[in-house]
Structures are given as C-alpha cells and as structure tokens.
Design a protein around this motif. Structure first.
Motif, mmCIF file in Angstrom:
data_model
loop_
_atom_site.group_PDB
_atom_site.id
_atom_site.type_symbol
_atom_site.label_atom_id
_atom_site.label_comp_id
_atom_site.label_asym_id
_atom_site.label_seq_id
_atom_site.Cartn_x
_atom_site.Cartn_y
_atom_site.Cartn_z
ATOM 1 N N GLU A 193 10.687 0.472 1.044
ATOM 2 C CA GLU A 193 11.413 0.083 2.249
ATOM 3 C C GLU A 193 12.023 1.317 2.890
ATOM 4 O OE1 GLU A 193 14.252 -2.992 1.610
ATOM 5 O OE2 GLU A 193 12.786 -4.440 0.853
ATOM 6 N N VAL A 194 11.738 1.480 4.184
ATOM 7 C CA VAL A 194 12.242 2.636 4.922
ATOM 8 C C VAL A 194 12.857 2.125 6.223
ATOM 9 C CG1 VAL A 194 11.649 4.797 6.084
ATOM 10 C CG2 VAL A 194 10.512 4.166 3.936
ATOM 11 N N CYS A 195 14.027 2.616 6.553
ATOM 12 C CA CYS A 195 14.692 2.251 7.802
ATOM 13 C C CYS A 195 14.963 3.519 8.588
ATOM 14 C CB CYS A 195 15.993 1.510 7.509
ATOM 15 S SG CYS A 195 16.853 0.938 9.001
ATOM 16 N N ALA A 196 14.719 3.479 9.900
ATOM 17 C CA ALA A 196 14.915 4.665 10.726
ATOM 18 C C ALA A 196 15.374 4.244 12.113
ATOM 19 C CB ALA A 196 13.635 5.475 10.805
ATOM 20 N N VAL A 197 15.972 5.200 12.806
ATOM 21 C CA VAL A 197 16.473 4.956 14.156
ATOM 22 C C VAL A 197 15.359 5.204 15.165
ATOM 23 C CG1 VAL A 197 18.171 5.700 15.855
ATOM 24 C CG2 VAL A 197 18.790 5.566 13.428
ATOM 25 N N LYS A 198 15.302 4.395 16.184
ATOM 26 C CA LYS A 198 14.325 4.585 17.238
ATOM 27 C C LYS A 198 14.461 5.985 17.829
ATOM 28 C CE LYS A 198 14.399 -0.271 18.663
ATOM 29 N NZ LYS A 198 14.783 -1.204 19.752
ATOM 30 N N GLY A 199 13.294 6.563 18.115
ATOM 31 C CA GLY A 199 13.274 7.893 18.705
ATOM 32 C C GLY A 199 13.303 9.016 17.686
ATOM 33 N N SER A 200 13.607 8.696 16.435
ATOM 34 C CA SER A 200 13.675 9.726 15.401
ATOM 35 C C SER A 200 12.297 9.907 14.763
ATOM 36 C CB SER A 200 14.718 9.357 14.347
ATOM 37 O OG SER A 200 14.333 8.192 13.642
ATOM 38 N N THR A 201 12.262 10.667 13.679
ATOM 39 C CA THR A 201 11.037 10.920 12.928
ATOM 40 C C THR A 201 11.219 10.401 11.514
ATOM 41 O OG1 THR A 201 10.478 12.872 14.236
ATOM 42 C CG2 THR A 201 9.486 12.719 12.051
ATOM 43 N N VAL A 202 10.180 9.802 10.969
ATOM 44 C CA VAL A 202 10.254 9.257 9.621
ATOM 45 C C VAL A 202 9.071 9.772 8.817
ATOM 46 C CG1 VAL A 202 8.892 7.160 10.030
ATOM 47 C CG2 VAL A 202 10.712 7.132 8.302
ATOM 48 N N GLU A 203 9.268 9.912 7.512
ATOM 49 C CA GLU A 203 8.194 10.294 6.607
ATOM 50 C C GLU A 203 8.026 9.229 5.535
ATOM 51 O OE1 GLU A 203 8.890 14.158 5.027
ATOM 52 O OE2 GLU A 203 8.322 15.202 6.878
ATOM 53 N N ILE A 204 6.777 8.807 5.321
ATOM 54 C CA ILE A 204 6.430 7.832 4.275
ATOM 55 C C ILE A 204 5.505 8.558 3.316
ATOM 56 C CG2 ILE A 204 5.394 5.596 3.770
ATOM 57 C CD1 ILE A 204 6.026 4.792 6.662
ATOM 58 N N ARG A 205 5.876 8.588 2.045
ATOM 59 C CA ARG A 205 5.150 9.424 1.078
ATOM 60 C C ARG A 205 4.600 8.565 -0.056
ATOM 61 N NH1 ARG A 205 8.834 12.773 0.437
ATOM 62 N NH2 ARG A 205 8.046 14.420 1.795
ATOM 63 N N CYS A 206 3.439 9.020 -0.567
ATOM 64 C CA CYS A 206 2.838 8.370 -1.740
ATOM 65 C C CYS A 206 2.055 9.396 -2.528
ATOM 66 C CB CYS A 206 1.933 7.205 -1.332
ATOM 67 S SG CYS A 206 0.321 7.732 -0.705
ATOM 68 N N SER A 207 1.753 9.048 -3.769
ATOM 69 C CA SER A 207 0.806 9.819 -4.582
ATOM 70 C C SER A 207 -0.281 8.861 -5.041
ATOM 71 C CB SER A 207 1.515 10.452 -5.778
ATOM 72 O OG SER A 207 2.075 9.452 -6.618
ATOM 73 N N PHE A 208 -1.475 9.398 -5.303
ATOM 74 C CA PHE A 208 -2.574 8.509 -5.679
ATOM 75 C C PHE A 208 -3.362 9.106 -6.837
ATOM 76 C CE2 PHE A 208 -4.346 11.346 -2.476
ATOM 77 C CZ PHE A 208 -5.587 11.697 -2.996
ATOM 78 N N THR A 209 -4.005 8.222 -7.602
ATOM 79 C CA THR A 209 -4.878 8.624 -8.700
ATOM 80 C C THR A 209 -6.186 7.865 -8.572
ATOM 81 O OG1 THR A 209 -3.989 6.914 -10.176
ATOM 82 C CG2 THR A 209 -2.951 9.088 -10.256
ATOM 83 N N TYR A 210 -7.223 8.426 -9.158
ATOM 84 C CA TYR A 210 -8.534 7.764 -9.167
ATOM 85 C C TYR A 210 -9.302 8.255 -10.394
ATOM 86 C CZ TYR A 210 -10.070 12.247 -7.314
ATOM 87 O OH TYR A 210 -10.303 13.583 -7.134
ATOM 88 N N PRO A 211 -10.201 7.414 -10.925
ATOM 89 C CA PRO A 211 -10.934 7.822 -12.135
ATOM 90 C C PRO A 211 -12.057 8.794 -11.795
ATOM 91 C CG PRO A 211 -11.649 5.648 -11.447
ATOM 92 C CD PRO A 211 -10.524 6.031 -10.518
ATOM 93 N N SER A 212 -12.231 9.761 -12.657
ATOM 94 C CA SER A 212 -13.370 10.678 -12.519
ATOM 95 C C SER A 212 -13.793 11.108 -13.915
ATOM 96 C CB SER A 212 -12.988 11.897 -11.685
ATOM 97 O OG SER A 212 -14.088 12.755 -11.531
ATOM 98 N N PRO A 213 -15.016 10.818 -14.342
ATOM 99 C CA PRO A 213 -16.046 10.085 -13.572
ATOM 100 C C PRO A 213 -15.768 8.580 -13.533
ATOM 101 C CG PRO A 213 -16.837 10.595 -15.765
ATOM 102 C CD PRO A 213 -15.495 11.247 -15.656
ATOM 103 N N TRP A 214 -16.561 7.903 -12.729
ATOM 104 C CA TRP A 214 -16.437 6.458 -12.571
ATOM 105 C C TRP A 214 -17.830 5.859 -12.580
ATOM 106 C CZ3 TRP A 214 -16.376 2.996 -7.869
ATOM 107 C CH2 TRP A 214 -15.822 1.744 -8.158
#
Length: 1020
Positions: free
Chosen positions: A223-244
C-alpha cells in the motif's frame, strides 16, 4: 530495559560535537546538533547553560526555562503547543536540562532550541543554532537468496543502535530478541513487518514475500499513498528458476501494469495517460517504477510482470501494490480570537518534506514544517504545497470563516495535442467588488515592455483570434485557447483586483503542455510479408474531453476509422499517421517498418589494434533497434551487439569478415547488405612444416614456411650456422631440396615480413638418413705394434642412422666385433694380419679398406753357425752365420772378445784366411728398435784334431745355445724360436786383413750365448 533507557538507545549523534553558544558568561551547550530517531519512539535532547550570577550590578537568578521551535515566524514553547500536548517533558537540574519527546511523529522533525530567562530586565538567552531532530520509518528490505528462501532485514534511513527486534508474519508476532535479520521460506505467500522491541506501536509497513516453484515477486510495500502532483516509487524484487523444465531460463522482458486486454497485461508504457511520466529502473532483479506528476487517475493496483525465453515462462506478482492519491488541504485550528494554527495535511502520511505557504496567492514562507501560525485580524486566504511540487497546491482557505479572497485552479497541469483546443479553469471569490480580472502567462509577461505588469492574454497579439474567456457561472472563469501551437506551452494564471486588494501570482497556476500527436504501436505480429498491428493515436499528455480522430495510410485517409485506435494488416512499405478531426493539417509523424539499413565504416586501411566503429542506420518509426551479426558458416548467428554502432576498441585479425545488421521495430525487420572488414596486421610467428616420417638421402624434400599476415607476408629462408650474417637460401614460402644430401642436415628458420612488421620462426631440424659412406680402418697407436701392447682399431664410416659394425681378419669374422672400435688388449703374433670392417644400417652396407697389422717384437736369441763345419785348418776360409727371429728384422754385429770395436757387421761373417790369431771367442749381436740379444762361439785352429773332438765341440755349441733359449721360452711362451722361412740372409764381408785371409782350418767351435740387461727387460 526501561522505556527511557530504550528511547535513549535510539539517539544517533551524527555530529558528536558539543555546541556552545555564549556571550559574557551567557551560554547554552547542546550535547549533539543532529539526532535521528524512529517514529513512535522516545527521544531526549540535552543541554547545559551558564549565566552570570551578578549582572548589571544586581543578583541574577534564573526564573524560567523552556524548549521551543520556530513556528509561523514565532518562538513557540513546546509545553504550550497543542501538537506536543501530553508528549513533552522538560527536566532541569543543576543547570542541565533535558527535553523528552514521546510517541514521535513526522511533524516533530524540526530544529529545537533552549531558552532561559532571569529576574533581570533583558536577562534572556537562547542557544542558536539548536538541535535538528530527524524522524525515520522502519522498512523491511527483501534480499532473495535463491528460489526457495529470502533474507529479510529491518532497517531505516539512519543508523540505529543495537536493539532487540520483533517480527510479525501475517500480523502475528513470530519472534523476539533477535537481530534485525530474518530468514523466511518462499514456499508460501506471506506478509512480514518488524518493530523495535518496546516500540511495537510503530511497526514497519508490511511486505509481501511470495514464491512459487522458484518464481516470485516481492513488493516492498503493498500500500502506497502519495499527494497529487508529487512523485512516487513502487519497488519490487523478483526471482525465477534457472534452468526450468530442463532448459536455460533467462528473463527477456519485464514491465508494470494495471490493466489487462484479452487476458494479457498491458504495459504501462503503452498507455497514453502515463506518457512522459514513467521510469522503470531495473538492476540485479530489483525493479522500481517511478511515476511523476501524479494524477487522480493514477490511483490503481500495480503489478509486476516477468517474461522469459520459455514459451510458458510468464509470472505476475499478486496481490498488487495499491496506490492511493490524496489532495493537500489546509486545516484551521483556532487558538483564540486573534490567531489560528494552520496545518497542511492529506488523508495519508506523506514523507518528510519542506512546505510552501501562500497568502492571497503570494508565497510567504519556505523551508518550514507543515504548520503555520496566522493572524485573524485580516480576511486572508491561505494555501500550501509540498516543496518541489508547487504545481499541486491545496485549495485556498479563508481562515476567518467569513468571505475572503480565494483562488483555486481546477488543474495543476494539462496537456493537449497541437492544433486542438483546451480549456483552463479556476474558481475565485472575494469579499469586495472585483474591478478587473484576466488571464495571463508569466512567460509572455516577461517579454512585454513592463515585465512587472502581467499582460491580458485576450489583448496579446500572439493569441489574437484564438482566445476566449468564458464565465459560465459566478466565481468560475475558463480560458479557452484554440488552434494550439508549440509556443502555447506555458503556465497560465488568473488575476483579479478589488479597490483594496490584488491577488498575487506566486501561487502556481495551470501548466499547459502542447504536444504533437504520436502513433503508438500497442501490439503487432510480424509475418513474412506483412504485419498485423493495433495502433493508437496519442500525445505525451492526456487531452481533456472526447475527440474524434482521422487515420491516414500511405497519405490516404481511411474513412472507416474515427477513434484513437486502429487495427489492420500492413505491408512493409506502408506508412500510417493520425490527426484530430478538424485538424488534419497537424498529423502525427507516420509510423512504418524499418527500411533497408545502410552501413558505414572508416575509410582507408584498418590496422590491427586500431579503434573501428561500424554504424548501422535505418529510416524507421518507431525508431529501430539494431542488432549486429558476423557472417559465418553457422546458420544460427549469435548477435554481436544490440546497438546502432558496433565498436571494436582494439580490432584484431580474427575480426576480419563479413558483417551485417538488422533494423527492427514493432512493425517489421530488415537486414542490411554485408560489409567487409579486412584487418591488416603484421605477420605472426611463422610456423614451419616438413615431410612426415624419415627423410632419406636423394629424396626431394620441401620445407614450408607459413605465417598469418595481412597483407600476405614475404618469406626468406636461412640455414643456421656459426655465421651471424646468415645468407638467405630462398625467398619463397617453400625451401625445396631436389635431392637432399647429408650435408643438408642442420637447423633452418624463416622470416615472414610485410609492411607492418617482421617475425622469425623457431628453428626446424632436418635429419637426412643415408647408407654408410666410404669406410676406413685406423689403428691406434699404429698398424705396426709391439707384441704385448694394446691396439685399438677404429672403423670410420658416415651413416644415419649410425651403422652396425662387423670386424674381419683375413676375411674371417672376428667374434665380439659389433662396434666401431675393435680392441686388442695384449697383442700376440697370432694377431698380425689384414683387418677390415663392414658398416651396415637399414639403408645399405659398405666394406672398409684393409689395414695390415704388423706385430713387432725384439730379436729372439740369435743362432750362430760356422761353415765349414769340419776342422778349421789354418789358412782355410771360415764363414760364420748369425740369425735371429725379430720384427722388424734385426741388424747384426760381430764382436771378438777383448776387442772394443766391432769385428764385422751383417748376418754373415767371412774369415778368408783363418790363422792362429783368429782363434778366440766371437759373439754375434742381433738388434732392432725393440731390443738386442747376442750369442757367443769359440774358434780355434787345430793342426791335427780327430773328428771326435770336432763333434764334441759342435755338440757343446748346440747345448750351450739351447740353455738360454729354454729359459727365454719359459718366460715368454708366446715367443717363437723359429725364423721366417723366407727371411733374407745378409752376407757381410770382413775388411781385408791378411791375418783373416790366411786362416786355414777350424778344428773346434764353441758357442756361448749372452743377453744384455735391456733385452732381458724387454723379454720379461
């Protein structure tokens, strides 16, 4: 640990320096000038103070102490500030005061100062600068270890002292008393948060950690809340199998989305409402979506999407991150009838920021907290904004509750396509009669004759015929600009005046961005000869209202389409553009597949080691992506580069070849023609080759010198010898021996040379095989060898491989003679003869010339004979004969006893006239270079001697001669007593002497043999 003690544990003295302010014994000393603490915790700020006990001739005592911060331009004691009610303590003892603030809030970030007052007039002092308090939130950082586990870390933006932490999983406490790290299992989809022990009421936001068979997306916050006109950052990390599924699995595409179309996620970058406002930053499997100039429509659920090179390699993180947008508003809290406290706030907690306040449209203060103290004596309106986002201020508020002057813009920013129309609106109010009102642009005002006076746009020649001012209702004004041009991009503000008031223009108005239309490729599927695509006509900002569009294909209008989207089948040479209906004169640039790329390369020769850049360019819209390939025998060419330029920082010979590039965009792909790269370079170290197997004499042999060089190398052959100035043998790549000889066995090398350099090869050895050559035998020390000595025979014969030898004596094979040297350790007479050797290898054989071995030895004991053998009568002729076996042949000398000089020399001694004086003992000496021996006999003249006496005498001579012979044979068994049958007999005559000439008869012969010491030594 007590709560105060725990709170003190949060203090981070970023500048651990005591700060002392004082004048004439007045002073305040702060323990630290900067403190960082976690929201919800407790902090203590400490100082000590000094003052003169007597001042201006009177006793000086402290009557009041307090802490304060600047608020609305006033020094407000914290104990009287409603924001700190129930949360502040001021503890003073022995001139040391401590400010304790509990349950820290974001608004507590400020500069705090200490003040004290004495009983004397003017006895006031405060320490400045004060102590800056910064507040920070806890957050959970996710670091993936592998596809099954992750490491969570509880952290903040400032360093915190050692503390115990509390972890929560899906809202339930799971662990206490640990470090700030936690290992979690990705097999399940769980949310985690953390808190510092003792301050569980201020936990971090929850973070969703999920995994599925190695696939996983972890959002920093859901959940992210921000003011109109401002800048927001939404961050994630990801994993995946190798090999698959048994194959290498690599990520090829990632993006963020909020919508789906036909079950497939729609990349945010393809949505026109986000045009120009997005950034997607990915590094090390951590991706951040940055949205600028936030709008109300941006409130949505955001998800992250992964696509790999596998057909089913797709994954989306769920649940999503919910972004909520809020407006700023001014909250009025009346203190009394004369003042009020204003607070700039929103429906969600915004990060630490500085705020900007406006009074009647004019900026009044920057760099303060979210609160402002105002005077209620005037009818003023106030608004606020977050610093850095002044284009999104709050609506203006009249703090008295009565009619006052206000102005609020409907939109902070708006975009419109070139050639279209746009409406910019605001609402306003006044408690007095408005005498004038108009719209203006600060940018246009700066170009006028009086920049301080804004110019009414309706009177500006640049907008002539294109501007309308609409008043559809009381207190609402709309500026309509038609036929928009690029120069219309600007900020527009509204201004009104009353007889006693003028609205100022510091408060930001509405920013208009005029953009050209663009055709965006939403999706496309490229076939061999055509492309099926969905196109969308849009601009970098979202135009207001409903618009009709016109589409053009190859310059011809498509009558059946009037929406912003167009789907169809396109040929490689087709071009497609769009325009707003009624504004066909302002079409978008056309989109089309790439044209055949053109290639460029440096002019002139390309030398190894130089920097070379190949450039691929193609006319295409959207801009083409380029891929470089090197032509080879592999049908599946690996790409070399995915840039427009293929750069060789230091080009190598291996880079020579044919290159081409492809230009590709969403509408198609085109390969270029090939371009040739011929890298010039100096010769490499030459390599030499020769025929395999053995090289036989007389064969034709070719040595080959080769070197990788461009331009081709010139070759020179040399034969290695002791001469430093080697003469060249050949200046060809091949050195040819038509009929190779043993003399050609040696080391060879070659040089390779071109205009860029010269290199010399390693040596190559030639070993010519041949049959034995002319053979000879040598004897050492000599072919004439003394008996008993050692003799070495050497067979000399050139051969390769080395010959095997067989020795012969008188054409009979000698046993044990298989080497080139034949050794006779102690030579005997049987060893004399003719010797030769046979030299033989796999290529032939040859017999040597013979050498005769002559075995030499000292004379054997001489034998002496007399003739006639009968009685020697006086006057007769007598012949004495001496013989000895010797090699070389002996020389003979005759001696008469008691005479110093030799009587005669030679093997035969003749006495022609034997007389009485000739009677006596004679001895014969046999001598050669190896030794000497002698034998003695006795001659006497007997007038009348019986035959018996003569016979006895003969027998005595014989017996006496055999005695030394037997002794010698015993010592030297190898010595033969026989003389050569064909040995010549030397006859020696005595000198003419009457005495010897008159000897007549020899009646008796007695012989006596002796040997000298040197001969005895030789015979031993």
């Amino acid at each position: 640990m007590s709560l105060p003690a725990a709170a003190r544990g949060f203090l981070v003295f970023l500048l651990v320096v005591q700060v002392v302010q004082g004048l004439d014994d007045w002073g305040v000393t702060y323990s630290s000038t900067e403190i960082c603490a976690v929201k919800g915790s407790t902090v203590e700020i400490r100082c000590s103070y000094t003052y003169p006990s007597r001042w201006k001739g009177s006793v000086n005592t402290v009557e009041k102490t307090f802490w304060f911060k600047q608020k609305g331009g006033q020094r407000l004691a914290l104990t009287t500030d409603s924001e700190y009610a129930g949360r502040v303590e001021n503890l003073c003892e022995n001139n040391i005061c401590t400010l304790r603030i509990r349950n820290l809030r974001e608004s507590d970030s400020a500069e705090y100062m200490f003040r004290f007052e004495t009983n004397q007039k003017g006895g006031r002092y405060f320490g400045s600068p004060g102590v800056t308090l910064s507040l920070t939130d806890l957050s959970v950082q996710v670091e993936s270890n592998d596809s099954s586990r992750a490491n969570l870390k509880c952290q903040s933006s400032c360093d915190l002292p050692d503390n115990d932490y509390v972890w929560y999983k899906n809202g339930e406490k799971i662990q206490t008393g640990t470090s700030p790290s936690l290992q979690v299992d990705l097999s399940f989809q769980d949310s985690y948060s953390c808190a510092v022990k003792g301050f569980e009421n201020s936990p971090s936001p929850s973070v969703l950690v999920q995994g599925q068979g190695g696939w996983g997306v972890t959002y920093t916050s859901t959940e992210v809340c921000a003011v109109k006109g401002s800048t927001v950052e939404i961050r994630c990390s990801f994993t995946y199998p190798s090999p698959w599924r048994g194959r290498v699995n690599t990520v090829e595409k990632t993006f963020w989305f909020t919508k789906q179309k036909d079950g497939d996620p729609v990349d945010l970058f393809t949505e026109s409402e986000y045009a120009g406002r997005l950034e997607d930053i990915c590094e090390n499997n951590i991706c951040t979506l940055r949205i600028k100039n936030l709008r109300e429509s941006d409130s949505a659920d955001y998800r992250f999407w992964i696509e790999t090179n596998q057909p089913d390699g797709k994954y989306s993180g769920s649940p999503a991150v919910t972004l909520s947008l809020t407006d700023l508003s001014v909250q009025v809290e009346s203190n009394d009838s004369s003042s009020a406290n204003l607070k700039c706030q929103s429906s969600c907690v915004v990060p630490d920021n500085d705020y900007v306040w406006y009074k009647n449209g004019e900026k009044i203060q920057t760099g303060t907290s979210s609160s402002l103290q105002v005077d209620l004596s005037f009818l003023d309106s106030y608004s606020c904004s977050v610093k850095g986002y002044e284009n999104s201020p709050s609506p203006s508020v009249c703090v008295t509750g009565r009619d006052s002057n206000t102005l609020t813009y409907t939109e902070g920013s708006i975009g419109a396509p070139k050639g279209s129309s746009v409406d910019i609106s605001c609402t306003y109010s006044s408690n007095d009669c408005i005498t004038s009102k108009f719209w203006f642009s600060p940018e246009r005002s700066h170009q006028g004759q009086n920049p301080s006076q804004p110019e009414d746009l309706s009177k500006d020649s640049q907008y002539a015929g294109r501007v309308q001012i609409l008043e559809t209702e009381r207190g609402r004004s709309t500026l309509r600009i038609s036929d928009l041009r690029d120069s219309d991009s600007a900020q527009y503000l509204f201004k009104f005046k009353t007889p006693s008031f003028e609205w100022r223009s510091d408060l930001p108005g509405t920013t208009l961005t005029v953009t050209a239309l663009q055709v965006q490729v939403i999706r496309a599927k490229v076939y061999n000869y055509s492309t099926e695509a969905e196109l969308k006509c849009h601009s970098s900002c979202s135009p207001a209202g409903s618009l009709n569009y016109v589409w053009f294909k190859n310059g011809e209008k498509i009558t059946s389409m009037n929406t912003s989207s167009y789907e169809g089948l396109f040929q490689p040479r087709d071009t497609v553009s769009c325009a707003l209906e009624g504004h066909q004169d302002f079409p978008s640039p056309p989109v089309y597949a790439p044209r055949i790329p053109s290639l460029s390369r440096p002019s002139g020769e390309i030398n190894e080691g130089s920097s070379v850049t190949l450039t691929c360019s193609s006319d295409a819209n959207p801009a083409a992506n380029y891929t470089w390939y090197k032509r080879n025998s592999n049908a599946d060419l690996p790409p070399l580069s995915e840039e427009a330029q293929l750069v060789f920082r230091s080009i190598q010979s291996s880079d020579s070849g044919q290159y081409f590039c492809t230009a590709e965009n969403e509408l198609g792909r085109k390969p270029s023609k090939d371009i040739s790269i011929d890298v010039k370079y100096a010769p490499r170290i030459p390599s030499l080759s020769k025929p395999s197997g053995e090289i036989k004499e007389g064969r034709s042999v070719t040595l080959t010198c080769s070197s990788d060089a461009n331009p081709a190398a010139n070759y020179t052959w040399y034969k290695r010898n002791n001469n430093s100035g080697l003469p060249p043998l050949s200046e060809e790549p091949q050195l040819v021996f038509r009929s190779i000889q043993p003399s050609d066995s040696v080391q060879y090398n070659c040089t390779a040379e071109n205009k860029l350099g010269r290199k010399t090869s390693k040596d190559i050895s030639i070993d010519v095989k041949y049959a034995p050559k002319t053979s000879s035998v040598s004897a050492s020390p000599s072919a004439e060898i003394e008996i008993g000595k050692s003799l070495q025979l050497t067979c000399k014969s050139g051969a390769n491989p080395a010959a095997n030898y067989t020795w012969y004596k008188d054409n009979q094979t000698l046993p044990g003679g298989s080497k080139d040297i034949y050794q006779l350790a102690s030579i005997t007479l049987e060893d004399k003869g003719n010797y030769h050797c046979e030299s033989k290898n796999e290529y032939g054989q040859i017999n040597s010339t013979s050498v005769r071995i002559d075995v030499q030895y000292a004379p054997k004991p001489p034998s002496v004979s007399v003739s006639p053998s009968a009685e020697i009568e006086e006057g007769s002729s007598v012949t004495l004969t001496c013989s000895s076996d010797a090699n070389p042949a002996a020389n003979y000398t005759w001696y008469k006893e008691d005479e110093d000089s030799p009587t005669a020399s030679g093997q035969i001694f003749n006495i022609t006239d034997f007389r009485a004086e000739h009677s006596g003992s004679y001895y014969c000496e046999a001598q050669n270079k190896l030794g000497r021996l002698n034998s003695t006999l006795h001659l006497s003249v007997v007038a009348d001697t019986s035959p018996m006496i003569v016979n006895i005498t003969r027998f005595s001579v014989v017996v006496l001669g055999l005695i030394p012979l037997l002794l010698w044979m015993r010592k030297k068994k190898t010595v033969s007593s026989t003389s050569e049958a064909n040995e010549p007999i030397e006859t020696v005559e005595l000198e003419s002497d009457p005495v010897y000439e008159n000897v007549s008869d020899l009646n008796m012969v007695s012989a006596e043999q002796t040997e000298e010491p040197e001969e005895q030594e030789d015979l031993v």
